[in-house]
Design an enzyme around this catalytic site. Structure first.
Site, PDB file in Angstrom:
ATOM      1  N   ARG A 141      -2.518  11.515  17.589  1.00 60.51           N
ATOM      2  CA  ARG A 141      -1.598  10.427  17.776  1.00 60.51           C
ATOM      3  C   ARG A 141      -0.112  10.482  17.783  1.00 60.51           C
ATOM      4  O   ARG A 141       0.119  11.480  17.030  1.00 60.51           O
ATOM      5  CB  ARG A 141      -2.010   9.074  17.037  1.00 60.51           C
ATOM      6  CG  ARG A 141      -3.344   8.492  17.137  1.00 60.51           C
ATOM      7  CD  ARG A 141      -3.433   7.883  18.889  1.00 60.51           C
ATOM      8  NE  ARG A 141      -2.388   6.928  19.111  1.00 60.51           N
ATOM      9  CZ  ARG A 141      -2.297   5.825  18.665  1.00 60.51           C
ATOM     10  NH1 ARG A 141      -3.386   5.139  18.290  1.00 60.51           N
ATOM     11  NH2 ARG A 141      -1.272   5.066  19.166  1.00 60.51           N
ATOM     12  N   LYS A 193       4.509  12.783  12.496  1.00 55.12           N
ATOM     13  CA  LYS A 193       3.560  13.969  13.029  1.00 55.12           C
ATOM     14  C   LYS A 193       4.483  15.031  13.501  1.00 55.12           C
ATOM     15  O   LYS A 193       4.103  16.130  13.691  1.00 55.12           O
ATOM     16  CB  LYS A 193       2.314  13.549  13.794  1.00 55.12           C
ATOM     17  CG  LYS A 193       1.315  12.546  13.100  1.00 55.12           C
ATOM     18  CD  LYS A 193       0.254  12.196  14.093  1.00 55.12           C
ATOM     19  CE  LYS A 193      -0.740  11.189  13.344  1.00 55.12           C
ATOM     20  NZ  LYS A 193      -1.773  11.759  12.681  1.00 55.12           N
ATOM     21  N   THR A 215      -7.733  15.879  10.365  1.00 52.59           N
ATOM     22  CA  THR A 215      -8.968  16.258  10.450  1.00 52.59           C
ATOM     23  C   THR A 215      -8.912  17.255  11.713  1.00 52.59           C
ATOM     24  O   THR A 215      -9.878  18.096  11.820  1.00 52.59           O
ATOM     25  CB  THR A 215     -10.045  14.896  10.991  1.00 52.59           C
ATOM     26  OG1 THR A 215      -9.304  14.248  11.602  1.00 52.59           O
ATOM     27  CG2 THR A 215     -10.209  14.452   9.418  1.00 52.59           C
TER      28      THR A 215
HETATM   29  C1  26V Z   1      -2.505   1.217  11.274  1.00 53.72           C
HETATM   30  C2  26V Z   1      -2.188   0.574  12.284  1.00 53.72           C
HETATM   31  C3  26V Z   1      -1.030  -0.078  12.282  1.00 53.72           C
HETATM   32  C4  26V Z   1      -0.920  -1.036  13.160  1.00 53.72           C
HETATM   33  C5  26V Z   1      -1.237  -0.400  14.890  1.00 53.72           C
HETATM   34  C6  26V Z   1      -2.715  -0.073  14.649  1.00 53.72           C
HETATM   35  C7  26V Z   1      -2.895   0.629  13.791  1.00 53.72           C
HETATM   36  C8  26V Z   1      -4.228   1.299  13.514  1.00 53.72           C
HETATM   37  C9  26V Z   1      -4.632   2.012  12.564  1.00 53.72           C
HETATM   38  C10 26V Z   1      -4.025   2.033  11.356  1.00 53.72           C
HETATM   39  C11 26V Z   1      -4.221   2.708  10.211  1.00 53.72           C
HETATM   40  C12 26V Z   1      -3.930   4.041  10.027  1.00 53.72           C
HETATM   41  C13 26V Z   1      -4.704   4.845   9.289  1.00 53.72           C
HETATM   42  C14 26V Z   1      -4.929   6.195   9.726  1.00 53.72           C
HETATM   43  O1  26V Z   1      -5.572   6.204  10.814  1.00 53.72           O
HETATM   44  N1  26V Z   1      -4.995   7.337   8.892  1.00 53.72           N
HETATM   45  C15 26V Z   1      -5.614   8.318   9.418  1.00 53.72           C
HETATM   46  O2  26V Z   1      -6.892   8.595   8.746  1.00 53.72           O
HETATM   47  C16 26V Z   1      -7.259  10.138   8.947  1.00 53.72           C
HETATM   48  C17 26V Z   1      -8.701   9.905   8.469  1.00 53.72           C
HETATM   49  O3  26V Z   1      -8.666   9.768   7.161  1.00 53.72           O
HETATM   50  C18 26V Z   1      -6.415  11.014   8.396  1.00 53.72           C
HETATM   51  O4  26V Z   1      -7.167  12.185   8.741  1.00 53.72           O
HETATM   52  C19 26V Z   1      -4.947  10.778   8.793  1.00 53.72           C
HETATM   53  O5  26V Z   1      -4.380  11.895   7.926  1.00 53.72           O
HETATM   54  C20 26V Z   1      -4.440   9.407   8.517  1.00 53.72           C
HETATM   55  O6  26V Z   1      -3.275   9.498   9.333  1.00 53.72           O
END
Ligand code: 26V
Length: 754
Positions: A495, A500, A601
């Site tokens: 993303r 990043k 990952t």
């Molecule tokens: C937050 C938000 C905030 C608003 C917009 C939509 C949205 C969508 C998802 C999130 C949560 C973000 C958390 C996330 O994706 N973390 C990732 O998780 C992976 C699996 O554990 C990890 O490998 C990544 O380092 C981490 O960034």
């Protein structure tokens, strides 16, 4: 089993054709139907306790190959298709990729479902059936544009169940209709399920772009994943989605308990609920409410819920830690308010500090705080991440609930990310180390005894070259760009986010461009590949995409630079692209600002496919570095404790770094006449100003070390056998990052599914 006859029967019945008369699309649908029937014939695993993995995202990727592999029919299907004049790879092109996820968190959920089933554990996923996904990304005028990404077909993977649950909203009740996707387990005879809830009458795709009526909850609730939340309607819609998912999911749990004849007073002995980040957190008050309705006292209900639920944290970025105004919850699900207030009252008896409350002084509900108080396990996703949670971000919680906090380093399913996407490499590993690694990934270490075997190393390089060639063909087919498979393939796919630091990668590109223009050539041609979607409302992220696309255009048009340096950004990066890109990578970019990437990952996937990592000591990179040793990885940059210190004391001033001779020309290039001629002045100027004056994620802090380290990797690449040796060590050590290992640990320490 022999699948030739059943397939023949299917193509005759469906199309009146023999298999060898069918086109790839017809063969795809025949194989799909066949695998669906096979999976449907499999029993669910048995056990006294069952896991429900709640997640807003499941980034599944295409399912045909994966399911054939799980059913043990992959080789046979491929062989038959070849006899019929096709191949699995070709037939699979007819499959649309399910669009139910966004990034690492969603892909992790998909890898976990795969591993849970492969280990024969009883565990189902619970989520939503988004019709148009996140969005489909296209580029025009060097900018990202978003379109709907419809993926649901009449004869696809979704299985109607006939099950529905009423979900009560403030405005009235909507039925949640349940669709399932089968999750057959590899090497076991069982199948689990992914449960996806949907509205009864979903809206058609928007005509232009991804705008739609966010107030039309009844029809649009499942239109998109993460609808734009820059206005109140968007934020409310997110809460509607979340409550819809968890209310239906909680009702499903209770229905299954009833069917098993279990008293809800015993729920926590029979049910484990994993909450994947905070999006499903409302399952806690909702399940409590449903238990109260069934006659449990508040004490009883809270005990059951808090001993069934476990929470995984995936980020320490403040912006992602969800907080919802109580007024939103009152609008969406007023019945939750009294329960949340009671939960908050009880939590304050443990932790009186209002900053740690479930309901803050401004009447907002902190979802992570809710999770921590009312779960029996809280885990981070890599060793460093969990340490940061315990020692800083969530320290007050870890101090009162030390027994809840634990680490579960992420993993990836090697079935998709090695066996399926890189069959040649999988075959070489079989030849060297035997096939046992396919069920016991730790056995990959047997490869270590081949690091001195010239033949194996040469074959490894050959396979990489073949994969690069295949990627070149895909890029040419999809984007009309012809790449050089003999150049070094440097890839950053994830993303788009400032932490990043794709922008730091772009600064390296600028540096090389300027060097080549001044006559200083790199030791060999370099191809820099990006893939990334930016959230539609994330302006800075879109500007970084703009910068990359402008650089690409500039270089493509320059006959002096083009033989030495190429930049391409693949459009609509997704799992399908990842499966094509990762096996073809030489150098894997994992360059987040230390402390910000919870795990990563893709770093694990690249490693397992024989790419070397260029990375900061962040997330799981730290564990990769420990496993492979300093000579088999390129690390650089500030360490997490330095970074945390800089934030704590406002100690970082990008201007100081901008002044340096090695940095200033790179940053100033953002507003050079060459680039301004191709790009949007406002966007490029805003990036330039931000980098000099703010640079919140400290790209300039690390950029010089980054450039020097990357140059060293490019130089090392010239010693092909030494490079191959390092690659082999990486593959050998990647077994630790199998999600089978991760799931075994979840099961042992958290779920205890027996
Ligand atoms: C937050 C938000 C905030 C608003 C917009 C939509 C949205 C969508 C998802 C999130 C949560 C973000 C958390 C996330 O994706 N973390 C990732 O998780 C992976 C699996 O554990 C990890 O490998 C990544 O380092 C981490 O960034």
């Amino acid at each position: 089993m022999d699948i030739q006859l059943p397939l023949q029967r299917l193509t005759r019945a469906k199309y009146g054709l023999e298999p060898n008369q069918c086109d790839a699309g017809q063969l795809y649908h025949a194989l799909l139907q066949f695998t669906q029937e096979q999976a449907a014939g499999r029993p669910a695993p048995e056990g006294e306790r069952k896991l429900y993995y709640f997640s807003a995202e499941f980034l599944l990727g295409k399912l045909l190959s994966n399911n054939l592999l799980a059913l043990g029919l992959y080789d046979q299907a491929d062989e038959l298709l070849r006899q019929w004049g096709h191949s699995l790879a070709e037939v699979e092109q007819a499959e649309p990729e399910p669009s139910l996820g966004n990034g690492g968190l969603g892909r992790l959920a998909a890898c976990f479902l795969d591993s849970i089933a492969a280990l024969g554990l009883p565990g189902d996923g619970v989520g939503l059936n988004y019709h148009y996904g996140l969005f489909r990304q296209v580029f025009s005028d060097n900018q990202q544009r978003e379109l709907p990404n419809p993926w649901i077909e009449p004869d696809g993977w979704l299985i109607p169940t006939g099950v529905r649950f009423p979900v009560r909203f403030g405005f009235g009740t909507l039925d949640a209709v349940l669709w399932d996707i089968a999750v057959p387990g590899a090497h076991t005879g069982i199948a689990n399920r992914l449960h996806l809830f949907d509205v009864e009458h979903p809206a058609p795709a928007p005509q232009q772009g991804i705008g739609f009526d966010k107030r039309d909850i009844a029809h649009c609730l499942t239109s998109f994943l993460y609808p734009d939340d820059s206005d109140e309607d968007g934020r409310l819609l997110r809460v509607y989605q979340q409550y819809f998912m968890v209310s239906a999911g909680a009702q499903l749990i209770l229905k299954e308990l009833d069917e098993r004849g279990v008293d809800p007073r015993q729920l926590c002995q029979h049910v484990a609920i994993q909450i994947n980040d905070t999006h499903p957190s409302m399952v806690i008050p909702e399940l409590t409410r449903l238990l109260l309705e069934r006659g449990l006292s508040m004490d009883e209900a809270l005990h059951q819920v808090a001993h069934a639920c476990a929470y995984t944290n995936h980020t320490i970025l403040a912006e992602a830690l969800e907080k919802w105004p109580m007024s939103y919850l009152r609008t969406v699900a007023p019945q939750l308010e009294p329960i949340l207030r009671e939960m908050d009252r009880r939590a304050k008896q443990v932790l009186p500090d209002p900053r740690l409350a479930i309901i803050g002084p401004d009447d907002t509900v902190h979802m992570a705080h809710l999770d921590i108080h009312y779960s029996y396990s809280v885990n981070g996703v890599a060793a460093l991440h969990t340490q940061i949670l315990c020692q800083s971000e969530l320290k007050p919680f870890a101090d009162v609930y030390p027994y809840k906090f634990n680490n579960k380093t992420n993993g990836i399913t090697l079935r998709r990310w090695l066996e399926a996407c890189n069959p040649q490499l999988a075959g070489l590993i079989d030849q060297c180390a035997g096939p046992q690694w396919r069920t016991d990934p730790a056995r990959l270490e047997a490869l270590l005894s081949f690091t001195g075997d010239g033949q194996v190393l040469r074959r490894l390089l050959e396979i990489k070259r073949e994969n690069k060639l295949a990627l070149c063909q895909a890029v040419e087919r999809e984007q009309g760009v012809r790449l050089d498979p003999d150049s070094l393939f440097d890839i950053q796919v994830k993303r788009l986010h400032e932490y990043k630091r794709q922008q730091m990668n772009a600064l390296y590109v600028i540096r090389k461009y300027l060097e080549i223009k001044s006559g200083q050539l790199p030791p060999r041609p370099i191809t820099v590949i990006f893939g990334a979607k930016a959230a539609p409302a994330y302006v800075m992220a879109k500007r970084i995409i703009h910068l990359i696309l402008c650089l690409s255009q500039l270089i493509e048009a320059d006959p002096q630079v083009r033989p030495w340096l190429r930049v391409v950004m693949v459009a609509n990066y997704n799992v399908t692209w990842a499966q094509q890109l990762i096996p073809a990578c030489d150098l894997s970019e994992q360059i987040s600002l230390a402390s910000k990437e919870a795990s990563g990952t893709s770093n694990m996937k690249f490693m397992a496919n024989g790419a070397l990592t260029l990375g900061t000591l962040d997330g799981a990179n730290v564990e990769i570095a420990q496993l492979v040793g300093g000579e088999n990885i390129y690390t650089f940059g500030a360490h997490s404790d330095q970074v945390i210190g800089l934030y704590a004391h406002n100690g970082y001033h990008p201007w100081d770094y901008y002044q340096r001779d090695g940095v200033r020309p790179l940053v100033d290039f953002l507003v050079s006449p060459q680039l301004l001629a191709l790009g949007n002045e406002d966007d490029l100027r805003a990036l330039w100003e931000d980098m000099k004056g703010k640079d919140y994620f400290m790209a300039l802090l690390d950029v010089e070390d980054y450039i020097a380290t990357r140059d060293r990797a490019v130089l090392d690449y010239g010693n092909r056998s030494a490079w191959a040796r390092k690659a082999l060590v990486n593959i050998a050590k990647s077994g630790y990052f199998s999600s089978d290992r991760t799931i075994q640990q979840y099961n042992q320490d958290i779920w205890r599914l027996g």
